[in-house]
Scaffold this motif. Structure first.
Motif, PDB file in Angstrom:
ATOM      1  N   TYR A 158       9.731  -8.295   9.390  1.00 16.90           N
ATOM      2  CA  TYR A 158       8.873  -9.580   8.798  1.00 16.90           C
ATOM      3  C   TYR A 158       9.671 -10.712   8.621  1.00 16.90           C
ATOM      4  CZ  TYR A 158       5.108  -6.111   8.430  1.00 16.90           C
ATOM      5  OH  TYR A 158       4.160  -5.455   8.937  1.00 16.90           O
ATOM      6  N   THR A 160       2.794  -0.728   8.758  1.00 15.39           N
ATOM      7  CA  THR A 160       3.284  -1.250  10.025  1.00 15.39           C
ATOM      8  C   THR A 160       3.333  -0.846  11.369  1.00 15.39           C
ATOM      9  OG1 THR A 160       4.809  -2.329   8.323  1.00 15.39           O
ATOM     10  CG2 THR A 160       5.446  -2.877  10.718  1.00 15.39           C
ATOM     11  N   PRO A 214       6.835   7.873   2.258  1.00 17.30           N
ATOM     12  CA  PRO A 214       7.118   7.130   0.901  1.00 17.30           C
ATOM     13  C   PRO A 214       6.245   5.758   1.066  1.00 17.30           C
ATOM     14  CG  PRO A 214       9.246   7.504   1.300  1.00 17.30           C
ATOM     15  CD  PRO A 214       8.448   8.163   2.247  1.00 17.30           C
ATOM     16  N   SER A 215       5.838   5.198  -0.063  1.00 13.32           N
ATOM     17  CA  SER A 215       5.279   3.737   0.137  1.00 13.32           C
ATOM     18  C   SER A 215       6.378   2.879   0.720  1.00 13.32           C
ATOM     19  CB  SER A 215       4.939   3.455  -1.284  1.00 13.32           C
ATOM     20  OG  SER A 215       4.168   2.195  -1.272  1.00 13.32           O
ATOM     21  N   GLY A 216       5.993   2.121   1.540  1.00 10.00           N
ATOM     22  CA  GLY A 216       6.986   1.037   1.820  1.00 10.00           C
ATOM     23  C   GLY A 216       7.963   1.646   3.267  1.00 10.00           C
ATOM     24  N   VAL A 237      12.413  -8.576   6.199  1.00  6.01           N
ATOM     25  CA  VAL A 237      12.316  -7.130   6.020  1.00  6.01           C
ATOM     26  C   VAL A 237      12.023  -6.429   7.231  1.00  6.01           C
ATOM     27  CG1 VAL A 237      10.586  -5.577   4.982  1.00  6.01           C
ATOM     28  CG2 VAL A 237      10.697  -7.466   3.735  1.00  6.01           C
ATOM     29  N   ALA A 245      10.932  -3.579   8.557  1.00  3.74           N
ATOM     30  CA  ALA A 245       9.771  -2.614   8.253  1.00  3.74           C
ATOM     31  C   ALA A 245       9.911  -1.413   9.198  1.00  3.74           C
ATOM     32  CB  ALA A 245       8.454  -3.085   8.218  1.00  3.74           C
ATOM     33  N   GLY A 258       6.805   2.002   5.978  1.00  2.00           N
ATOM     34  CA  GLY A 258       6.529   1.376   7.300  1.00  2.00           C
ATOM     35  C   GLY A 258       5.452   2.086   8.209  1.00  2.00           C
TER      36      GLY A 258
HETATM   37  N1  LIG Z   1       2.869  -8.908   6.064  1.00  2.00           N
HETATM   38  C1  LIG Z   1       4.304  -8.650   5.379  1.00  2.00           C
HETATM   39  N2  LIG Z   1       5.208  -9.442   5.336  1.00  2.00           N
HETATM   40  C2  LIG Z   1       6.490  -9.127   4.744  1.00  2.00           C
HETATM   41  N3  LIG Z   1       6.681  -7.933   4.565  1.00  2.00           N
HETATM   42  C3  LIG Z   1       5.734  -7.069   4.589  1.00  2.00           C
HETATM   43  C4  LIG Z   1       4.505  -7.160   5.375  1.00  2.00           C
HETATM   44  N4  LIG Z   1       3.849  -6.122   5.423  1.00  2.00           N
HETATM   45  C5  LIG Z   1       4.588  -4.951   4.977  1.00  2.00           C
HETATM   46  N5  LIG Z   1       5.745  -5.640   4.500  1.00  2.00           N
HETATM   47  C6  LIG Z   1       7.123  -4.857   4.142  1.00  2.00           C
HETATM   48  O1  LIG Z   1       7.521  -4.016   5.060  1.00  2.00           O
HETATM   49  C7  LIG Z   1       7.782  -2.683   4.660  1.00  2.00           C
HETATM   50  C8  LIG Z   1       6.708  -1.645   5.032  1.00  2.00           C
HETATM   51  O2  LIG Z   1       5.373  -1.737   4.650  1.00  2.00           O
HETATM   52  P1  LIG Z   1       4.226  -1.103   5.129  1.00  2.00           P
HETATM   53  O3  LIG Z   1       4.354  -0.787   6.596  1.00  2.00           O
HETATM   54  O4  LIG Z   1       2.973  -1.388   4.217  1.00  2.00           O
HETATM   55  O5  LIG Z   1       4.605   0.491   4.350  1.00  2.00           O
HETATM   56  P2  LIG Z   1       3.574   1.646   4.080  1.00  2.00           P
HETATM   57  O6  LIG Z   1       2.341   1.377   4.626  1.00  2.00           O
HETATM   58  O7  LIG Z   1       4.704   2.830   4.397  1.00  2.00           O
HETATM   59  O8  LIG Z   1       3.501   1.664   2.612  1.00  2.00           O
HETATM   60  C9  LIG Z   1       7.580  -2.701   3.054  1.00  2.00           C
HETATM   61  O9  LIG Z   1       8.835  -3.272   2.608  1.00  2.00           O
HETATM   62  C10 LIG Z   1       6.668  -4.252   2.817  1.00  2.00           C
HETATM   63  O10 LIG Z   1       6.917  -4.703   1.732  1.00  2.00           O
END
Ligand SMILES: Nc1ncnc2c1ncn2[C@@H]1O[C@H](COP(=O)(O)OP(=O)(O)O)[C@@H](O)[C@H]1O
Ligand SMILES: [Mg+2]
Lengths: 246, 412
Positions: free
Chosen positions: A11, A45, A38-40, A17, A19, A42
């Protein structure tokens, strides 16, 4: 069949980031895969890239041999409509439409005639256990029922792959059980390929296989034994006597 | 394409039937009010102008005025010649209701209210002659007598005046006025050709059009004796059935052999009023503009709020494979619906409430009473403009929201 090769997603931003940092795996048709981590880490994504809701930074995704990263926006919309189903965490139904209308919307978009799409969607609503809720407004349905309508909507177009991002996160124990058992049954009965993100370890027991993510990488794979799966189907998320005895 | 339209229609129908009724009612109400204010103000102005135009035609110059043309040396003639023959040609043209020839001659009208000779009131004003019977076919003069009687064909020493000349009877200008002469009183007229005659005031008339009330009439017989001529005229006033514009009848007159004289439509004689008409047109356009802005902005805000608050839902619809075009089309249909229902109610109010109301309670204008004059073309314009504005008002916000990236729309 899904084939992912060295998939990366960054991102952009002041602090970019990363991801997904290069993920590769294959999923054969008819498999129910749980994505854990864990949370975050990916998970979401990954699902967004696979379901054509977002464009990966690099890497390749083949769905039934089709390289989807090359599709234009219009083609991607059509691809989602024809081949994919997506269940969101919550609030994903259209409040002005009743249950069956939400379910048949994709068929209407595909141009199926009314009689036919009512028949197909009614049958599917039966499969998700909502025949007696066809004409209820969304606001009149419980969270679990809403999620089952969403599953019906996601599958009504005979989706090749069903994506579900934490579909049970906002449900109570009983409804979690209902939804997970339903997904398992859809996989067993229809050979439905399912990718479900979850962060509750118990939920993975309903799947065939688990992909563990951490920090944007696929770190571990796990296959669920038939006995564990059977036990989950019979006893997982039970609120009645039999589960409390256990 | 057809599927898409069907899907958009389906969504639109559900927005209306299952959406917030209060919002719909209020939006439609604003559209109705905007439509009404545009067309009521337009209708009142058109009514007032129509009244002035009617007054002009009925009481002032008819539809068409024939005046002396130029002679073979290019000099303006004083009189139209061979008037009987000319009138026969004019009256033979289909659509022409009648014509009346008049003589006009400058004069001084003198009035002695008392016999002492101390109070002498004079008016310097052209006196006109009419053929009383011909005149009946082209003007409302005979119906507009306030006091006394209209002229008879055979009258010789009788005169009829408008109230602006006679004075009194609610005259408004009185620039050239005898300041209150009574029926039966005597006036002396000093014609510019040197003839002097005495007349008894036979009648006083008033129209709603002050310019038309600045006239004094004697009979044609009398005037021909004063001037010592026959079969001539200073002007011929023509009335048509108003089925075609004046230009058409002027063309027909030319074709029928009315060649020499100068022929002009009534519009040429009321520059002041036409200036007023232009002002009215500008005001109408401003009102149209304001009405469109009010309706447009209201619908825009309603659609804007609807789409912004459904941003997530719109993202989800796109995620399940709905084209942006379908979403945009469904909101354009919604905004068109507000406009169409608003216009429909507005038309009904205009037709069944406002029009009967103004007929029962006409507006009092200086030129008379008027009700609404609903001009179809103007109503059609306002409808087309409102529909166009509502399409734009539905398109812009829904397009902006539906264009948004799916991830952003759903997860913020
Ligand atoms: N649209 C976005 N813009 C910037 N960073 C993002 C976006 N969506 C997710 N992130 C970042 O990407 C990483 C993975 O997020 P995500 O895939 O939502 O994790 P999960 O679903 O496993 O909790 C995290 O650090 C999150 O903050
Ligand atoms: Mg997530």
């Amino acid at each position: 069949m899904i084939k992912v090769t060295d998939l990366k997603k960054t991102y952009p931003g002041k602090v970019p980031v990363h991801a997904l940092k290069g993920v590769s795996f294959e999923i054969p048709s008819g498999q129910f895969v749980a994505i854990m981590g864990p949370s975050g880490s990916g998970k979401s994504t990954l699902l967004h890239q696979l379901a054509l809701l977002d464009k990966p930074t690099s890497g390749q995704i083949l769905l039934d041999g089709i390289d989807i990263s090359g599709l234009s926006q219009g083609k991607a919309t059509d691809f989602r409509l024809r081949y994919l189903g997506y269940v969101f965490q919550e609030y994903a139904l259209i409040p002005e439409l009743n249950a069956i209308e939400n379910a048949f919307l994709p068929l209407m978009l595909l141009g199926m005639n009314r009689k036919e799409f009512i028949r197909v969607s009614t049958e599917l609503m039966g499969r998700v256990g909502l025949v007696d809720r066809l004409h209820h407004l969304i606001s009149e349905l419980s969270g679990g029922e809403q999620q089952r309508v969403a599953i019906a909507r996601a599958l009504v177009n005979k989706s090749k792959i069903l994506f579900a991002d934490e579909p049970c996160a906002n449900l109570d124990t009983e409804n979690k059980g209902i939804v997970l058992r339903l997904l398992r049954k859809l996989c067993n009965d229809l050979g439905q390929t399912i990718l479900m993100v979850t962060h509750e370890p118990e939920q993975r027991e309903f799947a065939d296989r688990v992909l563990w993510f951490r920090d944007g990488r696929l770190v571990k794979e796990e296959y669920i034994g038939k006995d564990v799966q059977e036990d989950a189907i019979h006893n997982g998320y039970r609120t009645d006597v039999s589960s409390s005895e256990k | 394409m057809w599927n898409d339209l069907q899907a958009a229609l389906f969504l639109f129908y559900k927005y209306v039937t299952r959406g917030n009724k209060g919002t719909s009612v209020l939006t439609v109400l604003v559209a109705t009010l905007a439509f009404l204010q545009i067309n009521l103000i337009s209708g009142i102005f058109s009514g007032a102008l129509g009244l002035i135009y009617d007054q002009t035609k009925n009481n002032y110059v008819g539809n068409i005025v024939v005046q002396p043309g130029k002679d073979q040396w290019g000099n303006k003639e004083e009189y139209i010649k061979q008037v009987t023959e000319l009138k026969r040609k004019i009256n033979a043209i289909p659509g022409i209701i009648g014509c009346s020839s008049r003589y006009t001659i400058g004069s001084v009208i003198e009035y002695h209210p008392d016999k002492t000779g101390k109070d002498i009131r004079t008016v310097s004003w052209p006196v006109k002659s009419i053929d009383p019977e011909d005149e009946k076919r082209i003007s409302g003069l005979h119906n507009n007598m306030l006091a006394g009687q209209y002229l008879d064909e055979s009258d010789r020493d009788q005169i009829v005046m408008g109230r602006e000349i006679s004075g009194g009877y609610g005259a408004s200008l009185e620039v050239q006025s005898l300041k209150g002469i009574n029926i039966g009183d005597e006036v002396t007229i000093f014609y510019h050709n040197g003839t002097t005659r005495k007349y008894t005031l036979k009648g006083i008339y008033a129209t709603a059009f002050p310019l038309a009330d600045m006239n004094a009439f004697v009979t044609q017989k009398e005037m021909e004796s004063v001037l010592g001529m026959r079969d001539r005229a200073s002007e011929i006033i023509i009335r048509t059935d108003d089925a075609y514009p004046e230009a058409y009848y002027i063309q027909e007159l030319r074709k029928a052999g009315v060649e020499l004289p100068d022929i002009r439509p009534w519009q040429d004689f009321i520059g002041l009023v036409l200036g007023l008409a232009q002002t009215f047109d500008i005001i109408k356009r401003i009102v149209l503009f304001i009405g469109l802005v009010v309706a447009g902005v209201t619908i825009f805000i309603v659609i804007f709020i609807a789409t912004i608050s459904r941003k997530k839902q719109i993202g989800i619809m796109k995620a399940i494979g709905m084209k942006e075009g379908i979403i945009v089309a469904s909101y354009i249909m919604l905004s068109l619906f507000y406009a169409v229902v608003g216009i429909g109610i507005g038309l009904a109010v205009l037709e069944f409430v406002a029009t009967p109301y103004f007929i029962a309670h006409p507006l009092d204008f200086p030129v008379g009473k008027t009700s609404l004059l609903i001009v179809r073309g103007e109503v059609a314009t306002s409808i087309i403009c409102m529909l166009a504005v509502s399409i734009i008002a539905g398109f812009i916000p829904s397009w902006r929201v539906s264009r948004e990236n799916i991830i952003k729309a759903i997860w913020g």
